[in-house]
Design a protein around this motif. Structure first.
Motif, PDB file in Angstrom:
ATOM      1  N   GLU A   2      42.394  39.879  32.094  1.00 54.45           N
ATOM      2  CA  GLU A   2      43.547  40.628  32.495  1.00 54.45           C
ATOM      3  C   GLU A   2      43.357  41.253  33.634  1.00 54.45           C
ATOM      4  N   ASN A   3      44.418  41.251  34.717  1.00 55.19           N
ATOM      5  CA  ASN A   3      44.632  42.099  35.674  1.00 55.19           C
ATOM      6  C   ASN A   3      44.368  43.536  35.416  1.00 55.19           C
ATOM      7  N   SER A   4      45.052  44.011  34.361  1.00 60.60           N
ATOM      8  CA  SER A   4      44.954  45.483  33.814  1.00 60.60           C
ATOM      9  C   SER A   4      43.789  45.828  33.442  1.00 60.60           C
ATOM     10  N   MET A   5      42.766  44.953  33.137  1.00 60.56           N
ATOM     11  CA  MET A   5      41.416  45.330  32.647  1.00 60.56           C
ATOM     12  C   MET A   5      40.276  45.124  33.967  1.00 60.56           C
ATOM     13  N   LYS A   6      40.763  44.686  35.206  1.00 62.88           N
ATOM     14  CA  LYS A   6      39.771  44.573  36.300  1.00 62.88           C
ATOM     15  C   LYS A   6      39.644  45.624  36.941  1.00 62.88           C
ATOM     16  N   THR A   7      38.407  45.934  37.274  1.00 55.44           N
ATOM     17  CA  THR A   7      37.982  46.985  38.040  1.00 55.44           C
ATOM     18  C   THR A   7      37.627  46.650  39.658  1.00 55.44           C
ATOM     19  N   TRP A   8      38.307  47.087  40.458  1.00 55.10           N
ATOM     20  CA  TRP A   8      37.945  46.836  41.720  1.00 55.10           C
ATOM     21  C   TRP A   8      36.948  47.685  42.506  1.00 55.10           C
ATOM     22  N   THR A   9      36.201  47.130  43.404  1.00 55.93           N
ATOM     23  CA  THR A   9      35.202  48.151  44.204  1.00 55.93           C
ATOM     24  C   THR A   9      35.956  48.548  45.246  1.00 55.93           C
ATOM     25  N   HIS A  10      37.104  47.943  45.618  1.00 62.63           N
ATOM     26  CA  HIS A  10      37.687  48.460  46.811  1.00 62.63           C
ATOM     27  C   HIS A  10      39.308  48.361  46.621  1.00 62.63           C
ATOM     28  N   PRO A  11      40.136  49.273  46.939  1.00 68.50           N
ATOM     29  CA  PRO A  11      41.362  49.111  46.652  1.00 68.50           C
ATOM     30  C   PRO A  11      42.129  47.974  47.629  1.00 68.50           C
ATOM     31  N   GLY A  12      41.262  47.557  48.721  1.00 71.42           N
ATOM     32  CA  GLY A  12      41.695  46.170  49.187  1.00 71.42           C
ATOM     33  C   GLY A  12      42.128  44.856  48.180  1.00 71.42           C
ATOM     34  N   GLY A  13      41.122  44.904  47.322  1.00 69.39           N
ATOM     35  CA  GLY A  13      40.951  43.915  46.287  1.00 69.39           C
ATOM     36  C   GLY A  13      42.325  43.899  45.269  1.00 69.39           C
TER      37      GLY A  13
END
Length: 99
Positions: A2-13
């Motif tokens: 789920e999106n709420s569980m995703k960790t992005w390496t950069h805020p752009g993602g």
């Protein structure tokens, strides 16, 4: 995942997947800063700036030279931030004039 569980390496993602409104002020500013320095990410630099000036509003009327005190901010990054604030000012001015 789920999106709420995703960790992005950069805020752009995160912006691309969840929209700009999902980002914190520091994440938005870090996109303008783009790259960090050795040992300090763009987001960490953004947090330092916001801690110093308190908010975007606190940053908005600062002379550009004040931003040179932050390690990792050179002319290009400072000019990019200043341009973003000017765009915001012009949008606000247009909205006010239309009312």
């Amino acid at each position: 995942m789920e999106n709420s569980m995703k960790t992005w390496t950069h805020p752009g993602g995160k912006l691309r997947e969840l929209g700009a409104e999902s980002l914190t002020d520091a994440e938005l500013l870090s996109i303008l800063i783009s790259t960090g320095t050795k040992g300090k990410s763009a987001e960490e630099i953004a947090k330092e700036i916001l801690d110093k000036f308190g908010s975007f509003k606190g940053m908005a009327n600062q002379p550009l030279e004040k931003f040179l005190q932050f390690k990792g901010l050179g002319d290009v990054k400072i000019i990019r931030i200043a341009a973003a604030f000017e765009i915001a000012r012009r949008i606000v001015k247009q909205v006010i004039e239309e009312k």
